[in-house]
Design an enzyme around this catalytic site. Structure first.
Site, mmCIF file in Angstrom:
data_model
loop_
_atom_site.group_PDB
_atom_site.id
_atom_site.type_symbol
_atom_site.label_atom_id
_atom_site.label_comp_id
_atom_site.label_asym_id
_atom_site.label_seq_id
_atom_site.Cartn_x
_atom_site.Cartn_y
_atom_site.Cartn_z
ATOM 1 N N LYS A 115 -9.868 -0.989 8.239
ATOM 2 C CA LYS A 115 -11.059 -1.839 8.169
ATOM 3 C C LYS A 115 -12.225 -1.237 8.937
ATOM 4 O O LYS A 115 -13.380 -1.451 8.570
ATOM 5 C CB LYS A 115 -10.752 -3.248 8.692
ATOM 6 N N LYS A 197 -2.190 -2.062 -4.459
ATOM 7 C CA LYS A 197 -1.971 -3.509 -4.429
ATOM 8 C C LYS A 197 -3.138 -4.223 -5.117
ATOM 9 O O LYS A 197 -4.288 -3.801 -4.985
ATOM 10 C CB LYS A 197 -1.885 -3.932 -2.952
ATOM 11 N N LYS A 200 -8.773 -8.513 -4.560
ATOM 12 C CA LYS A 200 -10.016 -9.071 -5.106
ATOM 13 C C LYS A 200 -11.225 -8.238 -4.695
ATOM 14 O O LYS A 200 -12.303 -8.410 -5.245
ATOM 15 C CB LYS A 200 -10.183 -10.500 -4.613
#
Ligand code: TRP
Length: 331
Positions: A115, A197, A200
């Site tokens: 991140k 994976k 969204k």
């Protein structure tokens, strides 16, 4: 509740669209766990602000996620289901446990590393200590079992480490929880790149299906799903595309891989893709219908999350009080 009943804790971030990956990988399992165990579920809104959020959107996403999870079958008569920021003990215990977690430990968290690469302009301290908030979420309720996706496994290991460390320093205080990673459906992959994976945040909109997507859209996305050049519907790890579709179909119907292979024996991928699209669209239309009812009834939603938050506060405060006492804070 029988004597095998365990305390289960899990949470999901209300940061926008909820996909069938979340549904089959997590939420459906939560719904089933409610019948056997004492379940405590939360919308982790405190976690979402580790990346920049638009306030109006965050509010809307949180209410929608709440309504959607009720529509999926989370039942407030059986379980607690609250909004994390409504229960103050989470932030309080999180600060305390920050002081029992090492900088080096948090530096090794792969999600933090990923991140911080993605949000280079906002590597804030919350993003760094995010796993400790998750540790606090879990330990406050003396949870035995924590249903999580594989991506959260490292955070659960940290939870166990911090719990054991605190117990060693101050005597038995926290239950040391186990991860619960369901075998089937734990990982629903992207429809466009089945080695990734389903997410969204993927820019390719055909790669994921949202629970609230229209039937037409769902059917279209499955038709476009990437598979290999063969056409026999068979589960095979070296063929991630078709195997992912079989997994999804199995999650939706409860059928085994064997049964699915028989059902589609001799037909090509095209027919299978159509069948799965229609099946998922039908599965989700019941959820969508319930969602549209819940989201209109704001006072019912409020009643549910307020009552759950009160009960969660009561439970978690016992743990927090015990911690405060042990540390030596004046009561
Ligand atoms: N970090 C989790 C995620 O992004 C959500 C979460 C927050 C969680 N607190 C938790 C999951 C406690 C399990 C237990 O998916």
């Amino acid at each position: 509740m029988d004597s095998f009943a365990k305390t289960v804790f899990s949470a999901i971030q209300p940061s926008g669209t909820i996909t069938i990956g979340n549904y089959f990988g997590a939420i459906k399992n939560w719904v089933e766990l409610q019948n056997k165990h004492n379940c405590i579920f939360a919308l982790a809104d405190l976690h979402t602000i580790t990346v920049m959020q638009d306030p109006a959107k965050l509010k809307r996403n949180t209410l929608e996620a709440y309504a959607l999870l009720l529509a999926c079958g989370i039942n407030v008569e059986k379980s607690l289901f609250f909004i994390q920021s409504h229960v103050n003990t989470h932030a309080q215990l999180s600060w305390i446990l920050d002081c029992y977690t090492q900088f080096g430990e948090l530096s090794r968290m792969t999600q933090f590393k990923d991140k911080s690469k993605k949000h280079v302009d906002n590597i804030n301290c919350g993003l760094f200590s995010y796993p400790v908030l998750m540790v606090a979420d879990i330990l406050l309720y003396q949870a035995d079992m924590v249903p999580i996706g594989l991506d959260q496994k490292q955070h659960l290991e940290l939870t166990r480490t911090v719990a054991e460390r605190f117990n060693f320093l101050y005597g038995e205080t926290f239950k040391v929880p186990e991860a619960y990673i369901p075998k089937n459906g734990a990982r629903i992959m992207s429809l466009q790149d089945p080695c990734k994976k389903m997410s969204k945040s993927d820019e390719n909109l055909n790669s994921w299906v949202a629970i609230l997507d229209s039937s037409d859209n769902i059917i279209k996305k499955f038709k476009r799903a990437v598979t290999d050049s063969e056409s026999c519907v068979r589960y095979d790890e070296s063929k991630p595309g078709i195997s992912n579709l079989i997994t999804i179909y199995s999650c939706a119907t409860g059928k085994s891989f064997d049964e699915i292979e028989k059902e589609f024996d001799g037909v090509g991928y095209g027919i299978f893709k159509e069948a799965i699209g229609e099946c998922i669209a039908e599965n989700l239309s019941a959820v969508q219908h319930r969602f549209s009812e819940f989201i209109q009834d704001k006072s019912y939603l409020e009643k549910c999350y307020k009552e759950s938050a009160e009960r969660a506060l009561c439970l978690s405060d016992k743990t927090l009080k015990n911690v405060i006492e042990k540390i030596g804070f004046v009561k």
